[in-house]
Design a protein around this motif. Structure first.
Motif, PDB file in Angstrom:
ATOM      1  N   VAL A 218      45.944  38.973  -3.902  1.00 29.46           N
ATOM      2  CA  VAL A 218      46.695  38.590  -4.481  1.00 29.46           C
ATOM      3  C   VAL A 218      46.656  37.367  -6.156  1.00 29.46           C
ATOM      4  O   VAL A 218      46.630  37.971  -7.302  1.00 29.46           O
ATOM      5  CB  VAL A 218      47.788  37.980  -4.194  1.00 29.46           C
ATOM      6  CG1 VAL A 218      49.571  37.614  -4.615  1.00 29.46           C
ATOM      7  CG2 VAL A 218      49.029  38.621  -2.912  1.00 29.46           C
ATOM      8  N   LEU A 219      46.090  36.747  -5.364  1.00 29.65           N
ATOM      9  CA  LEU A 219      45.240  35.626  -6.660  1.00 29.65           C
ATOM     10  C   LEU A 219      43.868  36.578  -7.613  1.00 29.65           C
ATOM     11  O   LEU A 219      44.316  36.334  -8.438  1.00 29.65           O
ATOM     12  CB  LEU A 219      44.541  34.226  -5.706  1.00 29.65           C
ATOM     13  CG  LEU A 219      45.090  33.681  -5.063  1.00 29.65           C
ATOM     14  CD1 LEU A 219      44.134  32.512  -4.246  1.00 29.65           C
ATOM     15  CD2 LEU A 219      46.605  33.423  -6.212  1.00 29.65           C
ATOM     16  N   LEU A 220      43.455  37.704  -7.083  1.00 28.47           N
ATOM     17  CA  LEU A 220      42.607  38.256  -8.049  1.00 28.47           C
ATOM     18  C   LEU A 220      43.244  39.607  -8.837  1.00 28.47           C
ATOM     19  O   LEU A 220      43.045  39.763 -10.338  1.00 28.47           O
ATOM     20  CB  LEU A 220      41.565  39.414  -7.355  1.00 28.47           C
ATOM     21  CG  LEU A 220      40.686  40.151  -8.217  1.00 28.47           C
ATOM     22  CD1 LEU A 220      39.925  39.100  -9.294  1.00 28.47           C
ATOM     23  CD2 LEU A 220      40.066  41.073  -6.835  1.00 28.47           C
ATOM     24  N   ALA A 221      44.267  39.941  -8.185  1.00 30.78           N
ATOM     25  CA  ALA A 221      45.264  40.551  -9.372  1.00 30.78           C
ATOM     26  C   ALA A 221      45.659  40.310 -10.492  1.00 30.78           C
ATOM     27  O   ALA A 221      45.694  40.728 -11.138  1.00 30.78           O
ATOM     28  CB  ALA A 221      45.821  41.185  -8.366  1.00 30.78           C
ATOM     29  N   ILE A 222      45.927  38.611 -10.039  1.00 28.79           N
ATOM     30  CA  ILE A 222      46.972  37.929 -11.613  1.00 28.79           C
ATOM     31  C   ILE A 222      45.938  37.985 -12.102  1.00 28.79           C
ATOM     32  O   ILE A 222      46.423  38.045 -14.006  1.00 28.79           O
ATOM     33  CB  ILE A 222      47.454  36.446 -10.429  1.00 28.79           C
ATOM     34  CG1 ILE A 222      48.838  37.019  -8.927  1.00 28.79           C
ATOM     35  CG2 ILE A 222      48.405  35.071 -11.779  1.00 28.79           C
ATOM     36  CD1 ILE A 222      49.654  35.614  -8.485  1.00 28.79           C
ATOM     37  N   ALA A 226      46.561  38.397 -15.760  1.00 33.93           N
ATOM     38  CA  ALA A 226      46.246  37.556 -16.688  1.00 33.93           C
ATOM     39  C   ALA A 226      45.781  37.519 -18.584  1.00 33.93           C
ATOM     40  O   ALA A 226      45.572  37.480 -19.248  1.00 33.93           O
ATOM     41  CB  ALA A 226      45.749  36.289 -16.415  1.00 33.93           C
ATOM     42  N   ALA A 227      44.600  38.497 -18.008  1.00 35.50           N
ATOM     43  CA  ALA A 227      42.764  39.074 -18.200  1.00 35.50           C
ATOM     44  C   ALA A 227      43.599  39.739 -19.220  1.00 35.50           C
ATOM     45  O   ALA A 227      43.606  39.500 -20.934  1.00 35.50           O
ATOM     46  CB  ALA A 227      41.816  39.289 -17.885  1.00 35.50           C
ATOM     47  N   ILE A 228      44.478  40.777 -18.817  1.00 35.62           N
ATOM     48  CA  ILE A 228      44.959  42.186 -19.234  1.00 35.62           C
ATOM     49  C   ILE A 228      46.138  41.359 -20.535  1.00 35.62           C
ATOM     50  O   ILE A 228      45.576  42.041 -21.767  1.00 35.62           O
ATOM     51  CB  ILE A 228      45.754  43.420 -18.266  1.00 35.62           C
ATOM     52  CG1 ILE A 228      44.809  43.463 -18.026  1.00 35.62           C
ATOM     53  CG2 ILE A 228      46.372  44.153 -19.190  1.00 35.62           C
ATOM     54  CD1 ILE A 228      44.805  44.551 -16.977  1.00 35.62           C
ATOM     55  N   ILE A 229      46.155  40.697 -20.059  1.00 34.48           N
ATOM     56  CA  ILE A 229      47.966  40.527 -20.948  1.00 34.48           C
ATOM     57  C   ILE A 229      47.578  39.475 -22.682  1.00 34.48           C
ATOM     58  O   ILE A 229      47.935  39.770 -22.669  1.00 34.48           O
ATOM     59  CB  ILE A 229      48.964  39.259 -20.528  1.00 34.48           C
ATOM     60  CG1 ILE A 229      49.871  39.763 -19.699  1.00 34.48           C
ATOM     61  CG2 ILE A 229      49.822  38.382 -21.082  1.00 34.48           C
ATOM     62  CD1 ILE A 229      50.426  39.388 -18.582  1.00 34.48           C
ATOM     63  N   THR A 230      45.605  38.585 -21.510  1.00 34.10           N
ATOM     64  CA  THR A 230      46.136  37.801 -22.872  1.00 34.10           C
ATOM     65  C   THR A 230      45.052  38.987 -23.993  1.00 34.10           C
ATOM     66  O   THR A 230      45.038  39.064 -25.546  1.00 34.10           O
ATOM     67  CB  THR A 230      44.697  36.918 -22.541  1.00 34.10           C
ATOM     68  OG1 THR A 230      44.780  35.761 -21.308  1.00 34.10           O
ATOM     69  CG2 THR A 230      43.524  35.850 -23.662  1.00 34.10           C
ATOM     70  N   LEU A 231      43.208  39.642 -23.353  1.00 36.83           N
ATOM     71  CA  LEU A 231      43.742  41.030 -24.633  1.00 36.83           C
ATOM     72  C   LEU A 231      44.744  41.378 -25.221  1.00 36.83           C
ATOM     73  O   LEU A 231      44.485  41.376 -26.625  1.00 36.83           O
ATOM     74  CB  LEU A 231      42.507  42.011 -23.023  1.00 36.83           C
ATOM     75  CG  LEU A 231      41.852  41.060 -22.746  1.00 36.83           C
ATOM     76  CD1 LEU A 231      41.033  42.240 -22.178  1.00 36.83           C
ATOM     77  CD2 LEU A 231      40.160  40.615 -24.265  1.00 36.83           C
TER      78      LEU A 231
END
Length: 249
Positions: A218-222, A226-231
């Motif tokens: 789950v932490l990896l998915a988060i 987060a990376a996708i939202i930042t991009l």
């Protein structure tokens, strides 16, 4: 169910729904018009996170300085522009509509509860009210987190970013508002995860043991989300790492 304890027909339910929608539209529209009339304070509030002296930065500075470090964020300025003739006016209208819906959200929840409550038992009504209150509080916390923490830092980082001194960033007002709205709503939804997990556990789809087992996943998915939202923010707002200076006392 009607007030005389007789079952409503399908057409009766549609009539009740139609009246409810008209009331919601009337209240939301009235609030949007009121918000539209207070242009200056509304946009002062919405554009505040783009300023270098936003309250979040002042709080961070005072907290670090209380620890004995002379820390100051460097001043910055990002110009917002309008590229279309009607863009400022249309942005004003859409922003008023968004805020009108947000301000009307407690009333909308109340109307929806009144619509479905006749089909619920007394214990279900009490349980539903508690769930709705928790959902709404978490949603508001998500909005506040976005306004005071996530968006200001994202804007400061991306708004001042430059690959070369010869390149100037020109950020449009509608891009700013669109990204602000999207990120705020995303944070409001993200804060619903505890409620979602609660319902999934009640349905037997997840358990405490399962959460412990797949915690790392789950932490990896988060992190990926987060990376996708930042991009997404980078591409949509095209906004530099915030500069700061500090020295030990």
């Amino acid at each position: 169910m009607a007030e005389d304890n007789t079952m409503l027909t399908f057409g009766g339910h549609l009539e009740v729904l139609r009246k409810m929608l008209f009331r919601i539209i009337a209240v939301a529209g009235t609030l949007a018009i009121v918000i539209f009339c207070f242009k200056s304070p509304i946009f002062d509030f919405l554009l505040a996170p783009s300023e270098w002296d936003f309250c979040t930065y002042r709080w961070i500075e005072s907290t670090i300085q209380a620890l004995g470090v002379d820390f100051h964020f460097e001043k910055y300025h990002v110009d917002l522009i309008a590229t279309d003739l009607s863009s400022q006016f249309m942005t004003h209208i859409t922003t008023s509509c968004y805020l009108g819906l947000l301000g009307t959200s407690p009333y909308i929840l109340y109307e929806l509860f009144c619509f479905i409550s006749p089909a619920l038992y007394e214990n279900e009504k009490k349980y539903s009210v508690q769930v709705v209150v928790v959902i709404y509080i978490l949603f508001i916390i998500g909005l506040l987190m976005s306004y005071f923490v996530i968006f200001p830092i994202a804007f400061r980082f991306l708004g001042t970013y430059s690959v070369d001194a010869r390149v100037t960033s020109n950020i449009t007002l509608d891009s700013y508002i669109d990204t602000f709205t999207t990120l705020t709503l995303v944070m409001g939804v993200v804060f619903q995860l505890p409620v979602i997990a609660f319902f999934l556990s009640k349905m037997g789809l997840i358990t405490a043991e399962m959460l412990r087992t797949y915690r790392k996943h789950v932490l990896l998915a988060i992190m990926v989300v987060a990376a996708i939202i930042t991009l997404q923010i980078c591409f949509r707002l095209c906004l530099s790492p915030f500069h700061y200076t500090f020295s030990m006392k």
